[in-house]
Design a protein around this motif. Sequence first.
Motif, PDB file in Angstrom:
ATOM      1  N   TYR A 153       0.871  -1.164   0.000  1.00  0.00           N
ATOM      2  CA  TYR A 153       0.000   0.000   0.000  1.00  0.00           C
ATOM      3  C   TYR A 153       0.909   1.215   0.000  1.00  0.00           C
ATOM      4  N   VAL A 154       0.772   2.064  -1.012  1.00  0.00           N
ATOM      5  CA  VAL A 154       1.685   3.200  -1.201  1.00  0.00           C
ATOM      6  C   VAL A 154       1.001   4.500  -0.791  1.00  0.00           C
ATOM      7  N   ALA A 155       1.563   5.140   0.230  1.00  0.00           N
ATOM      8  CA  ALA A 155       1.121   6.471   0.643  1.00  0.00           C
ATOM      9  C   ALA A 155       2.185   7.466   0.195  1.00  0.00           C
ATOM     10  N   ALA A 156       1.811   8.419  -0.633  1.00  0.00           N
ATOM     11  CA  ALA A 156       2.770   9.358  -1.210  1.00  0.00           C
ATOM     12  C   ALA A 156       2.583  10.746  -0.613  1.00  0.00           C
ATOM     13  N   LEU A 157       3.666  11.300  -0.087  1.00  0.00           N
ATOM     14  CA  LEU A 157       3.638  12.659   0.439  1.00  0.00           C
ATOM     15  C   LEU A 157       3.768  13.643  -0.723  1.00  0.00           C
ATOM     16  N   VAL A 158       2.798  14.530  -0.868  1.00  0.00           N
ATOM     17  CA  VAL A 158       2.809  15.507  -1.965  1.00  0.00           C
ATOM     18  C   VAL A 158       2.447  16.883  -1.411  1.00  0.00           C
ATOM     19  N   ARG A 159       2.820  17.885  -2.171  1.00  0.00           N
ATOM     20  CA  ARG A 159       2.476  19.256  -1.782  1.00  0.00           C
ATOM     21  C   ARG A 159       1.129  19.678  -2.371  1.00  0.00           C
ATOM     22  N   ASP A 160       0.779  19.127  -3.512  1.00  0.00           N
ATOM     23  CA  ASP A 160      -0.449  19.512  -4.205  1.00  0.00           C
ATOM     24  C   ASP A 160      -1.101  18.248  -4.772  1.00  0.00           C
ATOM     25  N   ALA A 161      -2.075  17.701  -4.055  1.00  0.00           N
ATOM     26  CA  ALA A 161      -2.676  16.425  -4.441  1.00  0.00           C
ATOM     27  C   ALA A 161      -3.304  16.444  -5.839  1.00  0.00           C
ATOM     28  N   PRO A 162      -4.062  17.471  -6.214  1.00  0.00           N
ATOM     29  CA  PRO A 162      -4.658  17.461  -7.555  1.00  0.00           C
ATOM     30  C   PRO A 162      -3.624  17.359  -8.680  1.00  0.00           C
ATOM     31  N   ARG A 163      -2.438  17.902  -8.473  1.00  0.00           N
ATOM     32  CA  ARG A 163      -1.400  17.866  -9.511  1.00  0.00           C
ATOM     33  C   ARG A 163      -0.606  16.567  -9.473  1.00  0.00           C
ATOM     34  N   ALA A 164      -0.861  15.720  -8.486  1.00  0.00           N
ATOM     35  CA  ALA A 164      -0.100  14.477  -8.335  1.00  0.00           C
ATOM     36  C   ALA A 164      -0.955  13.242  -8.593  1.00  0.00           C
ATOM     37  N   LYS A 165      -2.089  13.414  -9.248  1.00  0.00           N
ATOM     38  CA  LYS A 165      -3.006  12.298  -9.449  1.00  0.00           C
ATOM     39  C   LYS A 165      -2.445  11.211 -10.358  1.00  0.00           C
ATOM     40  N   SER A 166      -1.409  11.533 -11.138  1.00  0.00           N
ATOM     41  CA  SER A 166      -0.835  10.528 -12.035  1.00  0.00           C
ATOM     42  C   SER A 166       0.086   9.555 -11.309  1.00  0.00           C
ATOM     43  N   LEU A 167       0.392   9.815 -10.042  1.00  0.00           N
ATOM     44  CA  LEU A 167       1.273   8.930  -9.292  1.00  0.00           C
ATOM     45  C   LEU A 167       0.640   7.559  -9.097  1.00  0.00           C
ATOM     46  N   CYS A 168       1.453   6.528  -9.110  1.00  0.00           N
ATOM     47  CA  CYS A 168       0.996   5.175  -8.776  1.00  0.00           C
ATOM     48  C   CYS A 168       0.985   5.053  -7.258  1.00  0.00           C
ATOM     49  N   ALA A 169      -0.035   5.629  -6.649  1.00  0.00           N
ATOM     50  CA  ALA A 169      -0.137   5.631  -5.190  1.00  0.00           C
ATOM     51  C   ALA A 169      -1.565   5.322  -4.779  1.00  0.00           C
ATOM     52  N   ASP A 170      -1.701   4.635  -3.655  1.00  0.00           N
ATOM     53  CA  ASP A 170      -3.020   4.328  -3.116  1.00  0.00           C
ATOM     54  C   ASP A 170      -3.584   5.503  -2.325  1.00  0.00           C
ATOM     55  N   GLN A 171      -2.697   6.340  -1.818  1.00  0.00           N
ATOM     56  CA  GLN A 171      -3.125   7.478  -1.015  1.00  0.00           C
ATOM     57  C   GLN A 171      -2.172   8.639  -1.254  1.00  0.00           C
ATOM     58  N   LEU A 172      -2.719   9.820  -1.488  1.00  0.00           N
ATOM     59  CA  LEU A 172      -1.929  11.037  -1.596  1.00  0.00           C
ATOM     60  C   LEU A 172      -2.092  11.818  -0.304  1.00  0.00           C
ATOM     61  N   ILE A 173      -0.974  12.056   0.372  1.00  0.00           N
ATOM     62  CA  ILE A 173      -0.997  12.780   1.646  1.00  0.00           C
ATOM     63  C   ILE A 173      -0.446  14.178   1.394  1.00  0.00           C
ATOM     64  N   GLU A 174      -1.289  15.172   1.532  1.00  0.00           N
ATOM     65  CA  GLU A 174      -0.889  16.546   1.267  1.00  0.00           C
ATOM     66  C   GLU A 174      -0.346  17.168   2.544  1.00  0.00           C
ATOM     67  N   ALA A 175       0.950  17.476   2.535  1.00  0.00           N
ATOM     68  CA  ALA A 175       1.604  18.065   3.705  1.00  0.00           C
ATOM     69  C   ALA A 175       2.903  18.712   3.255  1.00  0.00           C
ATOM     70  N   GLU A 176       3.473  19.511   4.148  1.00  0.00           N
ATOM     71  CA  GLU A 176       4.752  20.178   3.883  1.00  0.00           C
ATOM     72  C   GLU A 176       5.806  19.608   4.829  1.00  0.00           C
ATOM     73  N   ALA A 177       6.790  18.915   4.282  1.00  0.00           N
ATOM     74  CA  ALA A 177       7.816  18.319   5.136  1.00  0.00           C
ATOM     75  C   ALA A 177       8.613  19.373   5.891  1.00  0.00           C
ATOM     76  N   THR A 178       8.637  20.595   5.371  1.00  0.00           N
ATOM     77  CA  THR A 178       9.344  21.674   6.063  1.00  0.00           C
ATOM     78  C   THR A 178       8.552  22.202   7.255  1.00  0.00           C
ATOM     79  N   GLU A 179       7.285  21.788   7.383  1.00  0.00           N
ATOM     80  CA  GLU A 179       6.434  22.223   8.491  1.00  0.00           C
ATOM     81  C   GLU A 179       6.007  20.999   9.290  1.00  0.00           C
ATOM     82  N   PRO A 180       6.719  20.687  10.372  1.00  0.00           N
ATOM     83  CA  PRO A 180       6.483  19.429  11.096  1.00  0.00           C
ATOM     84  C   PRO A 180       5.057  19.251  11.589  1.00  0.00           C
ATOM     85  N   ALA A 181       4.357  20.335  11.884  1.00  0.00           N
ATOM     86  CA  ALA A 181       2.987  20.208  12.386  1.00  0.00           C
ATOM     87  C   ALA A 181       2.078  19.545  11.359  1.00  0.00           C
TER      88      ALA A 181
END
Length: 281
Positions: free
Chosen positions: A27-55
């Motif tokens: 099961y692939v969870a992909a960290l992305v900044r902009d989920a709508p622009r990352a829909k082509s990824l082979c991922a089961d889940q797109l997680i929208e977050a900023e790695a530079t912002e730990p919260a």
Amino acid sequence: MKTVFIAGATGYLGRYLCEEYQRRGWYVAALVRDAPRAKSLCADQLIEAEATEPATLVGTMSGADLVISALGITRQADGLGYWDVDYQANLNLLREAEAAGVGRFAYVHVLHAGTMGHVPLVAAKSAFVEALQQSTLPSTVIAPSGYFSDMGDILAMAEAGRVWLFGDGSCLINPIHGADLAHASAEAIAQERPWIDVGGPEVFSLKQVASLAFASREAPTKITLLPDGLRRAALWLLPRVTPRKIHGPAQFFLTAMAQDMVGERHGTHRLSDHFNNTPPQ
């Protein structure tokens, strides 16, 4: 089903890592900044977050068995530099992985980083690797020799009619295709290897890479060898006269291309095929 959390998923290697782990039944969870622009990824889940912002990362790795970070920048954007992303953002990912009880953390580094500590990009990556190795989490460090995509600069010069190299052009490299690197990385992680220096199946001198580039364009081979002193002068001058987004990547490539960059041979993709299949620019 095991779960892998992939950071840097929209980058060159990250996309292949998503494909590789889906092929393996994870099961692939992909960290992305902009989920709508990352829909082509082979991922089961797109997680929208900023790695530079730990919260924004809190809870995102819950239930993950493995975290792989291919996160890094080659050209600074959004006012962020190497220490913001290659070091601190990855450190934020590591701390969240520790809090979530993830089983293993894998990180994509640089081959021969120890000889390039004066290069800011490499220094930031190396500082993170030190933190990773001090963590209680089991880890795997993946140090590729160079990507097929990195050879695009040589191909572009060949298309322009001449390739310029420093020194005698004899330094060796075995660049690796993203799919082959993703497979080799997954194998090393599965074997619980702490570190792998990895490259492609073929070793070339830089002059041979240039010749392949000309051949792919059915153009005469025209290579000009410049004194290595000019490379050293460029390393001194570029940080003083160009913005970080230019001299940062240049410092890395000018330093890496002055030494052999050969890792363990893996994969089946051939550089000549990559050049032949790359549309002219």
